[in-house]
Scaffold this motif. Structure first.
Motif, PDB file in Angstrom:
ATOM      1  N   ALA A 381       0.846  -1.187   0.000  1.00  0.00           N
ATOM      2  CA  ALA A 381       0.000   0.000   0.000  1.00  0.00           C
ATOM      3  C   ALA A 381       0.886   1.242   0.000  1.00  0.00           C
ATOM      4  O   ALA A 381       1.330   1.697   1.051  1.00  0.00           O
ATOM      5  CB  ALA A 381      -0.918   0.007   1.213  1.00  0.00           C
ATOM      6  N   PRO A 382       1.204   1.784  -1.181  1.00  0.00           N
ATOM      7  CA  PRO A 382       2.013   3.006  -1.227  1.00  0.00           C
ATOM      8  C   PRO A 382       1.344   4.134  -0.453  1.00  0.00           C
ATOM      9  O   PRO A 382       0.134   4.124  -0.215  1.00  0.00           O
ATOM     10  CB  PRO A 382       2.072   3.319  -2.732  1.00  0.00           C
ATOM     11  CG  PRO A 382       1.721   2.039  -3.416  1.00  0.00           C
ATOM     12  CD  PRO A 382       0.786   1.333  -2.508  1.00  0.00           C
ATOM     13  N   ALA A 383       2.142   5.102  -0.071  1.00  0.00           N
ATOM     14  CA  ALA A 383       1.613   6.219   0.727  1.00  0.00           C
ATOM     15  C   ALA A 383       0.528   6.964  -0.024  1.00  0.00           C
ATOM     16  O   ALA A 383      -0.394   7.509   0.592  1.00  0.00           O
ATOM     17  CB  ALA A 383       2.755   7.155   1.092  1.00  0.00           C
ATOM     18  N   TYR A 478      -3.115  11.280 -14.668  1.00  0.00           N
ATOM     19  CA  TYR A 478      -1.751  11.688 -14.341  1.00  0.00           C
ATOM     20  C   TYR A 478      -1.111  10.662 -13.414  1.00  0.00           C
ATOM     21  O   TYR A 478      -1.682  10.306 -12.384  1.00  0.00           O
ATOM     22  CB  TYR A 478      -1.759  13.072 -13.680  1.00  0.00           C
ATOM     23  CG  TYR A 478      -0.472  13.415 -12.976  1.00  0.00           C
ATOM     24  CD1 TYR A 478       0.705  13.634 -13.703  1.00  0.00           C
ATOM     25  CD2 TYR A 478      -0.413  13.497 -11.583  1.00  0.00           C
ATOM     26  CE1 TYR A 478       1.892  13.936 -13.054  1.00  0.00           C
ATOM     27  CE2 TYR A 478       0.768  13.804 -10.932  1.00  0.00           C
ATOM     28  CZ  TYR A 478       1.922  14.020 -11.678  1.00  0.00           C
ATOM     29  OH  TYR A 478       3.101  14.302 -11.042  1.00  0.00           O
ATOM     30  N   ASP A 479       0.085  10.191 -13.792  1.00  0.00           N
ATOM     31  CA  ASP A 479       0.888   9.286 -12.973  1.00  0.00           C
ATOM     32  C   ASP A 479       0.039   8.156 -12.398  1.00  0.00           C
ATOM     33  O   ASP A 479       0.118   7.818 -11.222  1.00  0.00           O
ATOM     34  CB  ASP A 479       1.573  10.052 -11.842  1.00  0.00           C
ATOM     35  CG  ASP A 479       2.800   9.312 -11.297  1.00  0.00           C
ATOM     36  OD1 ASP A 479       3.344   8.451 -12.006  1.00  0.00           O
ATOM     37  OD2 ASP A 479       3.193   9.602 -10.153  1.00  0.00           O
ATOM     38  N   LYS A 480      -0.757   7.544 -13.269  1.00  0.00           N
ATOM     39  CA  LYS A 480      -1.670   6.469 -12.842  1.00  0.00           C
ATOM     40  C   LYS A 480      -0.875   5.209 -12.513  1.00  0.00           C
ATOM     41  O   LYS A 480       0.073   4.844 -13.204  1.00  0.00           O
ATOM     42  CB  LYS A 480      -2.661   6.168 -13.981  1.00  0.00           C
ATOM     43  CG  LYS A 480      -3.612   5.016 -13.726  1.00  0.00           C
ATOM     44  CD  LYS A 480      -4.680   5.364 -12.716  1.00  0.00           C
ATOM     45  CE  LYS A 480      -5.535   4.148 -12.375  1.00  0.00           C
ATOM     46  NZ  LYS A 480      -6.307   3.657 -13.527  1.00  0.00           N
ATOM     47  N   ALA A 481      -1.272   4.531 -11.442  1.00  0.00           N
ATOM     48  CA  ALA A 481      -0.619   3.281 -11.047  1.00  0.00           C
ATOM     49  C   ALA A 481      -0.695   2.260 -12.179  1.00  0.00           C
ATOM     50  O   ALA A 481      -1.743   2.079 -12.800  1.00  0.00           O
ATOM     51  CB  ALA A 481      -1.295   2.723  -9.798  1.00  0.00           C
ATOM     52  N   GLU A 502       5.932   8.329 -13.545  1.00  0.00           N
ATOM     53  CA  GLU A 502       6.858   9.334 -13.033  1.00  0.00           C
ATOM     54  C   GLU A 502       7.963   8.716 -12.163  1.00  0.00           C
ATOM     55  O   GLU A 502       8.777   9.439 -11.591  1.00  0.00           O
ATOM     56  CB  GLU A 502       6.099  10.387 -12.219  1.00  0.00           C
ATOM     57  CG  GLU A 502       5.053  11.151 -13.011  1.00  0.00           C
ATOM     58  CD  GLU A 502       5.671  11.992 -14.108  1.00  0.00           C
ATOM     59  OE1 GLU A 502       6.802  12.481 -13.942  1.00  0.00           O
ATOM     60  OE2 GLU A 502       5.021  12.155 -15.164  1.00  0.00           O
ATOM     61  N   GLY A 503       7.961   7.388 -12.057  1.00  0.00           N
ATOM     62  CA  GLY A 503       8.975   6.716 -11.252  1.00  0.00           C
ATOM     63  C   GLY A 503       8.620   6.600  -9.783  1.00  0.00           C
ATOM     64  O   GLY A 503       9.293   5.900  -9.030  1.00  0.00           O
ATOM     65  N   LYS A 504       7.558   7.270  -9.341  1.00  0.00           N
ATOM     66  CA  LYS A 504       7.102   7.215  -7.950  1.00  0.00           C
ATOM     67  C   LYS A 504       5.633   7.628  -7.926  1.00  0.00           C
ATOM     68  O   LYS A 504       5.134   8.263  -8.864  1.00  0.00           O
ATOM     69  CB  LYS A 504       7.928   8.150  -7.066  1.00  0.00           C
ATOM     70  CG  LYS A 504       7.880   9.605  -7.479  1.00  0.00           C
ATOM     71  CD  LYS A 504       8.762  10.474  -6.583  1.00  0.00           C
ATOM     72  CE  LYS A 504       8.699  11.936  -7.020  1.00  0.00           C
ATOM     73  NZ  LYS A 504       9.544  12.810  -6.162  1.00  0.00           N
ATOM     74  N   PRO A 505       4.903   7.275  -6.857  1.00  0.00           N
ATOM     75  CA  PRO A 505       3.481   7.625  -6.782  1.00  0.00           C
ATOM     76  C   PRO A 505       3.270   9.134  -6.765  1.00  0.00           C
ATOM     77  O   PRO A 505       4.177   9.895  -6.403  1.00  0.00           O
ATOM     78  CB  PRO A 505       3.038   7.001  -5.450  1.00  0.00           C
ATOM     79  CG  PRO A 505       4.069   5.989  -5.116  1.00  0.00           C
ATOM     80  CD  PRO A 505       5.355   6.487  -5.700  1.00  0.00           C
TER      81      PRO A 505
END
Length: 514
Positions: A381-383, A478-481, A502-505
């Motif tokens: 579960a990413p932040a 935008y920056d969708k998982a 983007e390389g990160k959430p």
């Protein structure tokens, strides 16, 4: 005497001629009536269901179904009956109509699975919206739009949808679309020119999106899935692909999906020592054709490359991907580990019975970017970027869909991501429709729904089961998982990791940069 005889003969001949003329005339009338009757009967025979009929020279049932018609596809029946039951419950004047635009008469098993799951996902989101305890309005009526198995009759369907947007049906959005094909590009172009908002669930091609080179050729188009470029960026951030270690295999001449995936992969392979390998599939890419022969030769080329080249980037559709995996399973260098990386079409192989799964036990791995996966928010579960609660809400709804009042909707499967992504697409439609509805009115103006996509971000984002949906100024997430998934020899798939363009959430505010 001669004059009387002559007069009698003349009258008799005239009477014979008259009778002949009458007989001929009656015959012509009978023939014309028979022909007209035949034409009428033929026209009536072209009907499949209310709003759906077979075009001339086609056996495909095309149109917009507003009843419990399942397009002759038994796997759809349970869900279609549930949709019809929900639609009939709605009171006139209390709802707006959303059309699910997919090739419902497709025959390829992989396509049927895809459509069945999207149908289930869209319905579950419709039911959820209409039975929300907050009692928001308007309610949602769901109808099914079929442009034909290959999308060839898109214009007929678009014309019907445009009429529904102006009349008492109050059509206010179209969702789905399906694969990124030329026919679907034309359909989306025509729908948006009519001012009808469109939400693409599984389309990923860059040229079926707004914002490329700063242009918006499809005003009113929003998407739930990342573009091929974003998927490739996420894949690169996960696999750390370098030009000297990867070989590109691509479809030539390609279609909108494969061409943009090829372009995205080529940008990752700057400095590659081996020229890309192309293959030429049938025009109908659901058919095997003779492409298998080409893949056997490409497999030999793979074995001829340096041992350090252990990654293959595949820009092709799922039928050709299956053929390629089968060919690699019989390659002459099975002692060498290889990983094939591809786009979301890899998800189709989870149900492809023609795939030789033993190939995946011969030092060969297939990993692909999935539009969604049921395990994506369970193992980690990413932040930010999504959460377990949103995925769990869909799981609970699916469980309720096994029986009334929600279902039954038939057997469900989540591994291909299609149910999840269609559910999120309908949820985006519902939020846009309700936010655009003026106070005291039941139906939002079309233009207001189109304008609403610009505000789906920040605290107004959609917390999808596939991850957060925060739209940029062009309607793209935008920056969708992006779920990275590996096909397993046992017939399923294994979630590997979440990756991000983007390389990160995204940050907690989920506001796309300028």
């Amino acid at each position: 005497m001669a004059a009387r005889l002559w007069r009698w003969l003349r009258e008799d001949v005239w009477e014979i001629r008259f009778r002949r003329y009458v007989a001929l005339l009656l015959t012509a009338v009978v023939v014309a009536a028979a022909v007209w009757s035949g034409l009428v009967m033929t026209k009536e025979d072209r009907s499949c269901a209310p709003g759906v009929s077979r075009p001339r020279n086609s056996d495909d049932c095309v149109g917009v179904s507003t009843t419990a018609y399942d397009f002759g596809r038994a796997p759809f029946s349970a869900t279609v009956r549930a949709i019809d039951r929900e639609n009939r419950r709605l009171k006139p004047g209390s709802y707006v109509t959303v059309a699910l635009f997919l090739p419902f008469t497709a025959s390829a098993p992989a396509s049927l699975n895809d459509i069945q799951h999207q149908l289930q996902g869209a319905y579950l989101a419709q039911y959820q919206a209409n039975h929300d305890t907050t009692d928001q309005s308007p309610s949602i009526r769901l109808v099914l739009a079929n442009p034909g198995a290959d999308g060839a009759h898109w214009q007929t369907v678009v014309d019907r949808l445009a009429a529904m947007a102006k009349g008492p049906d109050t059509l206010r959005a179209v969702i789905g679309i399906g694969q990124s094909t030329d026919a679907n590009k034309q359909a989306v172009g025509s729908l948006t020119r009519h001012g009808i908002p469109v939400i693409g669930t599984s389309i990923t091609a860059d040229d079926l999106a707004n914002g490329q080179d700063g242009k918006d050729p499809y005003p009113g188009l929003a998407r739930v899935s990342p573009t091929n470029t974003d998927e490739a960026r996420a894949l690169a951030s996960f696999a750390r692909v370098s030009g000297g270690q990867a070989l590109l295999v691509f479809d030539k001449p390609g279609d909108p999906y494969t061409r943009t995936l090829q372009d995205s992969f080529q940008r990752l392979l700057t400095g590659s020592r081996i020229a890309p390998q192309s293959f030429a599939p049938p025009a109908d890419r659901t058919l095997d054709g003779t492409t298998g022969n080409q893949f056997r030769q490409i497999a030999s080329v793979v074995c001829d490359t340096p041992a350090s080249m252990n990654t293959i980037l595949f820009a092709g559709r799922h039928t050709q991907l299956r053929q390629f995996i089968n060919a690699l399973g019989d390659r002459g260098c099975t002692d060498r580990k290889l990983t094939v990386l591809t786009g979301d079409e890899g998800s189709y192989l989870t149900g492809d019975k023609k795939l030789n799964r033993d190939a995946l036990t011969r030092n060969l791995a297939l990993r692909y970017t999935s539009l969604a996966h049921p395990d994506a928010w369970k193992q980690q579960a990413p932040a930010t970027g999504g959460g377990t609660a949103d995925a769990r809400a869909l799981d609970d709804l699916i469980a309720r869909g096994a029986s009334q009042p929600v279902g039954p909707i038939g057997p469900t499967a989540l591994e291909d991501g299609q149910l999840i992504i269609a559910y999120d697409g309908m949820r985006l439609a519902v939020q846009g429709l309700r936010e655009a509805t003026p106070t005291g009115r039941a139906v939002p103006p079309l233009t207001d729904v189109v304008n609403e996509w610009a505000y789906i971000k920040g605290s107004h984002r959609v917390n999808g089961a596939s991850g957060w949906i925060c739209l940029d100024g062009h309607g793209n997430p935008y920056d969708k998982a992006v779920a990275i998934v590996e096909l397993t020899p046992s017939g399923g798939s294994r979630f590997v990791k979440l990756a991000w363009p983007e390389g990160k959430p995204p940050a907690k505010d989920c506001l796309p940069p300028a």
